[in-house]
Enzyme design. Structure first.
Site, short mmCIF file in Angstrom:
data_model
loop_
_atom_site.label_atom_id
_atom_site.label_comp_id
_atom_site.label_asym_id
_atom_site.label_seq_id
_atom_site.Cartn_x
_atom_site.Cartn_y
_atom_site.Cartn_z
N GLU A 1 -38.41 12.88 -6.08
CA GLU A 1 -39.19 13.90 -5.85
C GLU A 1 -40.13 14.47 -6.79
OE1 GLU A 1 -36.08 17.08 -6.10
OE2 GLU A 1 -34.60 16.06 -4.56
N GLU B 1 -42.01 12.36 -4.22
CA GLU B 1 -41.72 11.72 -2.73
C GLU B 1 -40.29 11.86 -2.45
OE1 GLU B 1 -39.34 9.23 -3.14
OE2 GLU B 1 -39.45 9.48 -5.38
#
Length: 341
Positions: A304, A163
């Site tokens: 991430e 994310e």
């Protein structure tokens, strides 16, 4: 092909009807492990990881050949409350960096041999400010769940959801507080780098958000307090389960999204392992509540999907040993030594 849900109630029903692991493959994998050229238990947790993976893939000598990583990005209205050290514009800038191959997760995915996809979700339209009301309507949450569901490649054999979203540690903390209780201070961390005053303010905002959104049930909490990228991660994790694709959970934000599935339907995360425990203080607490012991502890706090991508190598190694090692009979070694040998 249309997604099999159009409401949160549909999605909840789907969660209750997802497949489980193949018990026969697990039993065969464990029996094989007992014959390999090593003392029993010598590979520690790698042995259980291998059996877990084989069970979900229905193959007692499985290997990881096609891992997929998807980074979902969304913007949060709660940023207006001053909960982040960075502005919302950074979300889109980082998406461009992912797409150009310049982020940490790009490098780690390359090492792991993983396909990396990026899905940006209405970055020009932040979710509602959870300090004053819900993040998403039911329809908005369903749309984000659908985006995640559709992002999973059915040909993948291991899945990671990452994310990017300025403000999303605030959303994750609010979800954890709503589902598992305690105080806001139990769940907040420094995120992108808040000082002590900023951390105290963030805790106040999280407490206000939960008070302003008295949602009950995992999916209702996800809609009220999550973000589009969190809902997309939840949709992707559920889709992976539908395809018997094992999942590695990343840090606090990914785990908070996944926790909504588990709160809705206990057992919904049986196909998922915690790849690592991050430096966000709420992450270890949340993993404990979920009964997920992390594979790695490296002090990461990047997001991430970076920590989960590192976990791909652990699973690959577990399967390489399990499926590639010789048995005692194959190696021409007489007798199996005990654990002290």
């Amino acid at each position: 092909m249309p997604t099999p849900f159009v409401t949160l109630s549909d999605f909840s029903a789907l969660l209750r009807d997802l497949p489980g692991p193949d018990a026969g493959s697990i039993a065969t994998a464990r029996a094989r492990d007992a014959t390999l050229t090593k003392p029993p238990g010598a590979l520690g947790r790698l042995e259980e990881v291998a059996a877990w993976y084989c069970g979900w893939r229905g193959d007692a000598r499985a290997r990881v050949c096609a891992p997929q990583v998807v980074v979902f990005a969304g913007n949060h209205g709660v940023v207006a409350q001053g909960v982040s050290a960075f502005p919302s514009e950074v979300t889109a800038q980082m998406v461009a960096n992912f797409e150009a191959g310049g982020a940490a997760v790009n490098q780690l995915a390359g090492v792991a041999g993983a396909r990396l996809d990026v899905r940006a979700l209405d970055l020009d339209r932040p979710t509602g400010d959870i300090a004053t009301g819900p993040a998403m309507s039911e329809a908005g949450c369903v749309a984000a769940l659908t985006a995640g569901w559709e992002a999973v490649d059915p040909g993948a054999d291991l899945f990671v959801a990452g994310e990017m979203g300025i403000g999303n540690t605030t959303s994750a903390a609010a979800i954890a507080l709503a589902i598992h209780g305690g105080t806001a201070a139990d769940w907040v961390g420094r995120g992108t780098g808040l000082d002590d005053a900023g951390l105290a303010h963030k805790a106040q905002v999280v407490a206000r958000a939960v008070a302003a959104n008295p949602a009950r049930g995992g999916l209702a909490v996800l809609a009220a307090l999550g973000g589009r990228e969190l809902a997309a991660m939840a949709g992707a994790i559920a889709r992976a389960r539908s395809q018997r694709i094992p999942v590695l959970l990343d840090g606090f934000i990914c785990t908070a999204a996944a926790a909504c599935l588990e709160a809705e339907v206990p057992g919904a995360l049986d196909h998922a392992l915690a790849a690592h425990v991050s430096a966000e203080p709420g992450h270890a607490r949340l993993l404990d509540r979920l009964g997920k012991a992390p594979l790695l502890s490296l002090g990461l706090r990047l997001g991430e999907g970076s920590g989960a991508v590192l976990g791909i190598g652990v699973v690959q190694s577990a399967l390489a040993c399990h499926s590639g090692m010789a048995s005692f009979s194959e190696a021409g070694i007489s007798g199996a030594p005990g654990p002290e040998a």
